[in-house]
Design an enzyme around this catalytic site. Structure first.
Site, PDB file in Angstrom:
ATOM      1  N   ARG A  67      32.587  63.780   1.805  1.00 33.47           N
ATOM      2  CA  ARG A  67      31.958  64.964   1.202  1.00 33.47           C
ATOM      3  C   ARG A  67      31.872  66.073   2.253  1.00 33.47           C
ATOM      4  NH1 ARG A  67      26.306  63.654  -1.284  1.00 33.47           N
ATOM      5  NH2 ARG A  67      27.553  62.494  -2.789  1.00 33.47           N
ATOM      6  N   ARG A 135      20.490  68.039   3.197  1.00 31.17           N
ATOM      7  CA  ARG A 135      21.862  68.064   2.657  1.00 31.17           C
ATOM      8  C   ARG A 135      22.361  69.497   2.482  1.00 31.17           C
ATOM      9  NH1 ARG A 135      22.990  63.259  -0.221  1.00 31.17           N
ATOM     10  NH2 ARG A 135      22.068  61.526   0.909  1.00 31.17           N
ATOM     11  N   LYS A 201      17.062  61.255   1.894  1.00 35.81           N
ATOM     12  CA  LYS A 201      17.728  62.556   1.781  1.00 35.81           C
ATOM     13  C   LYS A 201      16.730  63.682   1.472  1.00 35.81           C
ATOM     14  CE  LYS A 201      19.982  60.808  -1.855  1.00 35.81           C
ATOM     15  NZ  LYS A 201      20.855  60.660  -3.024  1.00 35.81           N
ATOM     16  N   LYS A 203      16.722  67.851  -0.062  1.00 33.28           N
ATOM     17  CA  LYS A 203      17.601  68.866  -0.671  1.00 33.28           C
ATOM     18  C   LYS A 203      16.912  70.218  -0.791  1.00 33.28           C
ATOM     19  CE  LYS A 203      20.352  65.466  -3.038  1.00 33.28           C
ATOM     20  NZ  LYS A 203      20.858  64.940  -4.316  1.00 33.28           N
ATOM     21  N   CYS A 425      28.708  63.302 -13.620  1.00 32.72           N
ATOM     22  CA  CYS A 425      28.856  62.710 -12.281  1.00 32.72           C
ATOM     23  C   CYS A 425      30.124  61.868 -12.276  1.00 32.72           C
ATOM     24  CB  CYS A 425      27.644  61.855 -11.960  1.00 32.72           C
ATOM     25  SG  CYS A 425      27.664  60.282 -12.828  1.00 32.72           S
ATOM     26  N   CYS A 431      32.077  55.260  -7.815  1.00 33.71           N
ATOM     27  CA  CYS A 431      30.672  55.136  -7.420  1.00 33.71           C
ATOM     28  C   CYS A 431      30.205  53.679  -7.474  1.00 33.71           C
ATOM     29  CB  CYS A 431      29.784  55.985  -8.329  1.00 33.71           C
ATOM     30  SG  CYS A 431      28.050  55.822  -7.890  1.00 33.71           S
ATOM     31  N   CYS A 470      24.324  56.386 -14.249  1.00 34.74           N
ATOM     32  CA  CYS A 470      23.164  55.536 -13.941  1.00 34.74           C
ATOM     33  C   CYS A 470      21.939  56.433 -13.822  1.00 34.74           C
ATOM     34  CB  CYS A 470      23.394  54.727 -12.655  1.00 34.74           C
ATOM     35  SG  CYS A 470      23.032  55.629 -11.135  1.00 34.74           S
ATOM     36  N   CYS A 474      22.806  62.162 -10.882  1.00 34.29           N
ATOM     37  CA  CYS A 474      23.529  63.100 -10.008  1.00 34.29           C
ATOM     38  C   CYS A 474      24.001  64.352 -10.742  1.00 34.29           C
ATOM     39  CB  CYS A 474      24.712  62.398  -9.360  1.00 34.29           C
ATOM     40  SG  CYS A 474      24.197  61.052  -8.280  1.00 34.29           S
TER      41      CYS A 474
HETATM   42 FE1  SRM Z   1      24.175  61.758  -6.109  1.00 33.70          FE
HETATM   43  C1  SRM Z   1      23.882  58.588  -4.845  1.00 33.70           C
HETATM   44  C2  SRM Z   1      27.437  61.488  -6.218  1.00 33.70           C
HETATM   45  C3  SRM Z   1      24.275  65.039  -6.624  1.00 33.70           C
HETATM   46  C4  SRM Z   1      20.789  61.740  -6.892  1.00 33.70           C
HETATM   47  N1  SRM Z   1      25.426  60.276  -5.552  1.00 33.70           N
HETATM   48  C5  SRM Z   1      25.140  59.078  -5.005  1.00 33.70           C
HETATM   49  C6  SRM Z   1      26.433  58.369  -4.540  1.00 33.70           C
HETATM   50  C7  SRM Z   1      26.685  58.742  -3.110  1.00 33.70           C
HETATM   51  C8  SRM Z   1      26.475  56.851  -4.784  1.00 33.70           C
HETATM   52  C9  SRM Z   1      26.013  55.935  -3.685  1.00 33.70           C
HETATM   53  O1  SRM Z   1      24.940  56.135  -3.114  1.00 33.70           O
HETATM   54  O2  SRM Z   1      26.731  54.954  -3.452  1.00 33.70           O
HETATM   55  C10 SRM Z   1      27.444  59.050  -5.504  1.00 33.70           C
HETATM   56  C11 SRM Z   1      28.909  59.081  -5.047  1.00 33.70           C
HETATM   57  C12 SRM Z   1      29.805  58.904  -6.244  1.00 33.70           C
HETATM   58  C13 SRM Z   1      31.247  59.146  -5.992  1.00 33.70           C
HETATM   59  O3  SRM Z   1      32.049  58.216  -6.182  1.00 33.70           O
HETATM   60  O4  SRM Z   1      31.626  60.251  -5.660  1.00 33.70           O
HETATM   61  C14 SRM Z   1      26.768  60.368  -5.768  1.00 33.70           C
HETATM   62  N2  SRM Z   1      25.589  63.014  -6.246  1.00 33.70           N
HETATM   63  C15 SRM Z   1      26.899  62.721  -6.378  1.00 33.70           C
HETATM   64  C16 SRM Z   1      27.713  63.949  -6.736  1.00 33.70           C
HETATM   65  C17 SRM Z   1      29.114  63.939  -6.154  1.00 33.70           C
HETATM   66  C18 SRM Z   1      27.743  64.054  -8.263  1.00 33.70           C
HETATM   67  C19 SRM Z   1      28.580  65.132  -8.860  1.00 33.70           C
HETATM   68  O5  SRM Z   1      28.848  64.991 -10.053  1.00 33.70           O
HETATM   69  O6  SRM Z   1      28.938  66.093  -8.235  1.00 33.70           O
HETATM   70  C20 SRM Z   1      26.781  65.047  -6.205  1.00 33.70           C
HETATM   71  C21 SRM Z   1      27.018  65.372  -4.759  1.00 33.70           C
HETATM   72  C22 SRM Z   1      26.095  66.467  -4.310  1.00 33.70           C
HETATM   73  C23 SRM Z   1      26.380  66.996  -2.947  1.00 33.70           C
HETATM   74  O7  SRM Z   1      27.376  67.693  -2.790  1.00 33.70           O
HETATM   75  O8  SRM Z   1      25.554  66.783  -2.057  1.00 33.70           O
HETATM   76  C24 SRM Z   1      25.439  64.345  -6.347  1.00 33.70           C
HETATM   77  N3  SRM Z   1      22.766  63.142  -6.593  1.00 33.70           N
HETATM   78  C25 SRM Z   1      23.065  64.438  -6.879  1.00 33.70           C
HETATM   79  C26 SRM Z   1      21.950  65.077  -7.514  1.00 33.70           C
HETATM   80  C27 SRM Z   1      21.919  66.507  -8.065  1.00 33.70           C
HETATM   81  C28 SRM Z   1      21.469  67.506  -7.059  1.00 33.70           C
HETATM   82  O9  SRM Z   1      21.215  67.176  -5.903  1.00 33.70           O
HETATM   83  O10 SRM Z   1      21.346  68.661  -7.444  1.00 33.70           O
HETATM   84  C29 SRM Z   1      20.951  64.131  -7.597  1.00 33.70           C
HETATM   85  C30 SRM Z   1      19.564  64.319  -8.254  1.00 33.70           C
HETATM   86  C31 SRM Z   1      18.639  65.121  -7.397  1.00 33.70           C
HETATM   87  C32 SRM Z   1      17.951  64.247  -6.407  1.00 33.70           C
HETATM   88  O11 SRM Z   1      18.455  64.068  -5.320  1.00 33.70           O
HETATM   89  O12 SRM Z   1      16.894  63.712  -6.758  1.00 33.70           O
HETATM   90  C33 SRM Z   1      21.473  62.919  -7.005  1.00 33.70           C
HETATM   91  N4  SRM Z   1      22.597  60.402  -5.855  1.00 33.70           N
HETATM   92  C34 SRM Z   1      21.323  60.591  -6.304  1.00 33.70           C
HETATM   93  C35 SRM Z   1      20.562  59.392  -6.070  1.00 33.70           C
HETATM   94  C36 SRM Z   1      19.062  59.171  -6.395  1.00 33.70           C
HETATM   95  C37 SRM Z   1      18.207  59.572  -5.238  1.00 33.70           C
HETATM   96  C38 SRM Z   1      16.771  59.216  -5.435  1.00 33.70           C
HETATM   97  O13 SRM Z   1      15.910  59.994  -5.038  1.00 33.70           O
HETATM   98  O14 SRM Z   1      16.473  58.140  -5.928  1.00 33.70           O
HETATM   99  C39 SRM Z   1      21.465  58.467  -5.492  1.00 33.70           C
HETATM  100  C40 SRM Z   1      21.143  57.023  -5.059  1.00 33.70           C
HETATM  101  C41 SRM Z   1      20.635  56.931  -3.682  1.00 33.70           C
HETATM  102  O15 SRM Z   1      20.538  57.912  -2.954  1.00 33.70           O
HETATM  103  O16 SRM Z   1      20.293  55.810  -3.335  1.00 33.70           O
HETATM  104  C42 SRM Z   1      22.727  59.129  -5.373  1.00 33.70           C
HETATM  105 FE1  SF4 Z   2      26.902  57.211  -9.237  1.00 32.48          FE
HETATM  106 FE2  SF4 Z   2      24.704  57.131 -10.681  1.00 32.48          FE
HETATM  107 FE3  SF4 Z   2      25.203  59.254  -9.186  1.00 32.48          FE
HETATM  108 FE4  SF4 Z   2      26.641  58.843 -11.323  1.00 32.48          FE
HETATM  109  S1  SF4 Z   2      24.444  59.205 -11.310  1.00 32.48           S
HETATM  110  S2  SF4 Z   2      27.454  59.347  -9.286  1.00 32.48           S
HETATM  111  S3  SF4 Z   2      26.778  56.650 -11.406  1.00 32.48           S
HETATM  112  S4  SF4 Z   2      24.815  57.235  -8.426  1.00 32.48           S
END
Ligand code: SRM
Ligand code: SF4
Length: 562
Positions: A67, A135, A201, A203, A425, A431, A470, A474
């Site tokens: 990323r 981030r 993390k 944000k 997502c 993922c 899930c 995201c």
């Molecule tokens: Fe996310 C984890 C993809 C925005 C909440 N997210 C992941 C991971 C890295 C999976 C992992 O931990 O193994 C995913 C990678 C998937 C892949 O194959 O690419 C992933 N998140 C993404 C992206 C690529 C989704 C997208 O459709 O673009 C976004 C990348 C953002 C970036 O450039 O930094 C992405 N993730 C978000 C957002 C939205 C936002 O930030 O505006 C959220 C919700 C906001 C938040 O953070 O609360 C989000 N991602 C999560 C979470 C839950 C965190 C939590 O507080 O519980 C995880 C799981 C974790 O961190 O353990 C996660």
């Molecule tokens: Fe993966 Fe869940 Fe984030 Fe989708 S919402 S990219 S399935 S961690």
């Protein structure tokens, strides 16, 4: 070593400011990093993944997701072309994330250094794009001129730069290629983070008043500029937002940020206040349970008054009460918009953020590259997974339109409204946390839902829909008017009732819904909306007003009548 440290913190200390054994492991011929290194890699913006489609057919196919953090989503033409070219080190796609970053998937370990060095040459970095740090800092990137906007990109870049980890590890590992040095040998200190970095993390998002394109309430810190006659006069600061909830962890939940205070327009004051909030997370975030470690849980425990008191004690002065914020439906700025007297920008819809050549008709990657190569325009990625091509002189508009058309890049006006606004997502196959499909099924689900809206007489209705594979959310499904969230094998939970301004989350409308049942299940809610909405009432606002129970009853009534 202190035995009271949580395992994740012990590992961070053992990794010596993000070094671990990455440099040594890059020298070996193995296709994957050892398990302890995968946690360190995240701080470098890398996830080790396997292709889940191939799990049943043979040994795991390990590769990396990389990323690249892009503050405010802004890149020069030269950087865009580099990002485009480097995607061939992976699977040949660039994916615009919901935080304006770019992701590469399926990059082999053996090509990682080449990727990082090439990024670095163009002043691009994956450092801190993932991991327990601040981030990618996001911001609405539309170059719109209006009285209630001022140029805030310099603040975005300043904050982003100032909050990056200070360790030299990234350069040693990827750029210089030196073997890891000991902390004693290096001059590393992390004044903000310390050796154990953050509990989780963190944000930060900026957005303009009235125009919540970045979903500020979903962030640990939201920053809303206050402007008057095109001049910046200060910022309203929000804290404690986050979407994630973990399956099976009852106490985890999505939460919207609360307004905390107003501050002046000074860069240093902004950095001081945001850094102080980061240190509250650093010092009070839960370090023993990562599922409950985000700043939002500190805010839950304390409430805004205590949070503000702690913040004031850290900055050493009282802080003003936050201004009242008001919002309108966030615009996507797709299509053509005037940027200045003699320049335009064009917003391009990129479904699920995936820039690739789909087939001979839809050559999105080639078309965008052709335009940037030919004219040298800069590009801006958005938090809705789209992009803007900026700085286009009047006399070049016709040719740009021609190239977009020639490559099958849809005119946004021709897109069905739900597809125009939907987010997804990635989920399967990359993922590791995905429970269901998301990106791959989104266009089909959207088409089915659009068909039902059309049949209900709502063909032109704007409805925000977001799918996540899930509950981590995201794609920010809990602030979408229709949220579709993977819950168990091929089963989704449906959320309705969020505000189209991102200021209210949806509530659970249905659980255990099979993918093909999603659209038919929503149909009664569309009919009910059509018959009973107030004038100009958005679908999300209607669902909230009548309540989930009434929507469920309408749904039950319609199915018993069939
Ligand atoms: Fe996310 C984890 C993809 C925005 C909440 N997210 C992941 C991971 C890295 C999976 C992992 O931990 O193994 C995913 C990678 C998937 C892949 O194959 O690419 C992933 N998140 C993404 C992206 C690529 C989704 C997208 O459709 O673009 C976004 C990348 C953002 C970036 O450039 O930094 C992405 N993730 C978000 C957002 C939205 C936002 O930030 O505006 C959220 C919700 C906001 C938040 O953070 O609360 C989000 N991602 C999560 C979470 C839950 C965190 C939590 O507080 O519980 C995880 C799981 C974790 O961190 O353990 C996660
Ligand atoms: Fe993966 Fe869940 Fe984030 Fe989708 S919402 S990219 S399935 S961690």
């Amino acid at each position: 070593m202190d035995n009271a440290l949580a395992p994740a913190d012990k590992a961070k200390i053992e990794a010596r400011y993000l070094r671990g054994t990455l440099a040594e492991e890059l020298e070996n011929d193995l296709a994957e990093f050892a398990k302890p290194s995968t946690a360190v890699l995240k701080f470098h913006g890398i996830y080790q993944q396997d292709d889940r489609d191939l799990r049943k057919s043979g040994p795991k196919q390990i590769s990396a997701m990389v990323r690249v953090g892009i503050p405010g989503g802004v890149v020069t033409a030269d950087q865009y072309l580099t990002l485009d070219r480097l995607s061939d080190l992976g699977e040949g796609t660039l994916r615009i994330t919901t935080r304006q970053a770019i992701q590469y998937h399926h990059v082999p370990k053996a090509r990682l250094r080449e990727l990082m060095r090439n990024l670095n040459e163009k002043y691009l970095t994956s450092l801190a794009a993932c991991g327990d740090v601040v981030r990618n800092v996001v911001c609405c990137p539309a170059p719109i001129l209006s009285a209630d906007r001022a140029e805030i990109m310099p603040y975005v870049l300043f904050l982003s730069r100032s909050l990056k980890p200070k360790t030299n590890a990234y350069y040693e590992v990827w750029i210089e290629g030196e073997h890891a040095v000991t902390v004693e040998d290096s001059a590393d200190v992390e004044p903000l983070y310390g050796a154990t970095y953050l509990p989780r993390k963190f944000k930060v998002a900026f957005t303009f008043p009235g125009d919540n394109t970045t979903d500020v309430y979903a962030n640990d810190v939201g920053i809303v500029p206050r402007c008057s006659l095109g001049k910046l006069i200060g910022f309203t600061i929000l804290a404690g937002g986050g979407m994630g909830q973990s399956a099976g962890v009852k106490a985890s939940h999505p939460r919207l940020a609360d307004p905390v205070c107003d501050i002046g327009a000074d860069q240093d004051e902004l950095l001081e206040v945001v850094s102080a909030i980061v240190t509250i997370h650093r010092d009070f975030g839960n370090r023993t349970n990562r599922k409950l470690a985000r700043l939002k849980y500190v805010m839950d425990d304390w409430g805004v008054a205590k949070f503000k008191q702690e913040l004031e004690s850290r900055v050493g002065r009282p802080l003003r009460a936050p201004s009242q914020l008001s919002w309108t439906r966030a615009l996507d700025y797709l299509g053509w918009h005037r940027q200045s007297d003699d320049q335009w920008f064009v917003g391009v819809r990129v479904v699920a953020g995936r820039i690739k050549d789909y087939d001979s008709e839809r050559r999105i990657r080639t078309g965008l590259r052709a335009i940037v190569e030919k004219f040298g325009y800069d590009v801006r990625f958005t938090a809705q997974q789209n992009l803007y091509i900026v700085g286009i002189p009047d006399h070049e508009r016709r040719e740009v339109t021609r190239i977009l058309r020639e490559h099958g890049i849809a005119d946004p006006e021709s897109l069905p409204p739900v597809l125009r606004h939907a987010l997804a997502c990635p989920a399967l196959p990359t993922c590791g946390l995905a429970i269901t499909e998301s990106e791959r099924i989104m266009p089909e689900v959207v088409a089915e839902i659009q068909r039902h809206l059309d049949e209900a007489g709502l063909a032109c209705q704007d409805v925000q829909l977001r799918t996540s594979g899930c509950p981590n959310g995201c794609s920010r499904p809990y602030t979408a008017e229709i949220g579709i969230v993977g819950a168990s094998l091929n089963m989704y939970t449906l959320y309705l009732g969020a505000s189209p301004f991102g200021t209210r989350m949806g509530s659970v409308f249905a659980t255990n819904v099979k993918r093909h049942d999603v659209a038919p299940l929503l149909r009664p809610a569309f009919d009910y909306y059509k018959a009973n909405r107030l004038s100009d009432e958005a679908f999300g606002d209607f669902c909230h007003r009548v309540g989930i129970k009434a929507l469920q009853e309408a749904s039950a009534l319609q199915s018993s009548a069939q």
